[in-house]
Design a protein around this motif. Sequence first.
Motif, PDB file in Angstrom:
ATOM      1  N   MET A   2       0.830  -1.199   0.000  1.00 38.17           N
ATOM      2  CA  MET A   2       0.000   0.000   0.000  1.00 38.17           C
ATOM      3  C   MET A   2       0.870   1.256   0.000  1.00 38.17           C
ATOM      4  O   MET A   2       0.583   2.215  -0.718  1.00 38.17           O
ATOM      5  N   GLN A   3       1.943   1.245   0.770  1.00 36.35           N
ATOM      6  CA  GLN A   3       2.841   2.397   0.825  1.00 36.35           C
ATOM      7  C   GLN A   3       3.469   2.650  -0.542  1.00 36.35           C
ATOM      8  O   GLN A   3       3.581   3.794  -0.981  1.00 36.35           O
ATOM      9  N   ARG A   4       3.854   1.588  -1.224  1.00 36.28           N
ATOM     10  CA  ARG A   4       4.452   1.723  -2.571  1.00 36.28           C
ATOM     11  C   ARG A   4       3.446   2.339  -3.536  1.00 36.28           C
ATOM     12  O   ARG A   4       3.781   3.191  -4.336  1.00 36.28           O
ATOM     13  N   ARG A   5       2.182   1.916  -3.426  1.00 35.53           N
ATOM     14  CA  ARG A   5       1.136   2.460  -4.292  1.00 35.53           C
ATOM     15  C   ARG A   5       0.957   3.953  -4.037  1.00 35.53           C
ATOM     16  O   ARG A   5       0.831   4.752  -4.970  1.00 35.53           O
ATOM     17  N   VAL A   6       0.960   4.346  -2.778  1.00 33.46           N
ATOM     18  CA  VAL A   6       0.799   5.761  -2.423  1.00 33.46           C
ATOM     19  C   VAL A   6       1.970   6.576  -2.969  1.00 33.46           C
ATOM     20  O   VAL A   6       1.780   7.654  -3.535  1.00 33.46           O
ATOM     21  N   VAL A   7       3.170   6.044  -2.823  1.00 32.34           N
ATOM     22  CA  VAL A   7       4.359   6.736  -3.338  1.00 32.34           C
ATOM     23  C   VAL A   7       4.255   6.899  -4.851  1.00 32.34           C
ATOM     24  O   VAL A   7       4.501   7.978  -5.395  1.00 32.34           O
ATOM     25  N   ASP A  10       1.590   9.484  -5.795  1.00 35.18           N
ATOM     26  CA  ASP A  10       2.101  10.846  -5.585  1.00 35.18           C
ATOM     27  C   ASP A  10       3.062  11.241  -6.703  1.00 35.18           C
ATOM     28  O   ASP A  10       3.018  12.366  -7.208  1.00 35.18           O
TER      29      ASP A  10
END
Length: 64
Positions: A2-7, A10
């Motif tokens: 999920m963090q990779r997707r958010v990065v 952005d």
Amino acid sequence: MMQRRVVLADRAEGLRKELAEIDAKVVRLEAAEMVIGQFIEAKRSGQTDDPDVTEELERHCHVD
């Protein structure tokens, strides 16, 4: 994950903004090219002393 997707989301947003800025610059350059072409034609025909021609050239040719 999920963090990779958010990065990546952005980053994609930043790239879209950058592309929009580049597109705007291209449009301004195209307009400046057209005005310069008109100025060259006016110069050839002896109309460069016309204040409207000079104002139009100055208005469109201040490009970043």
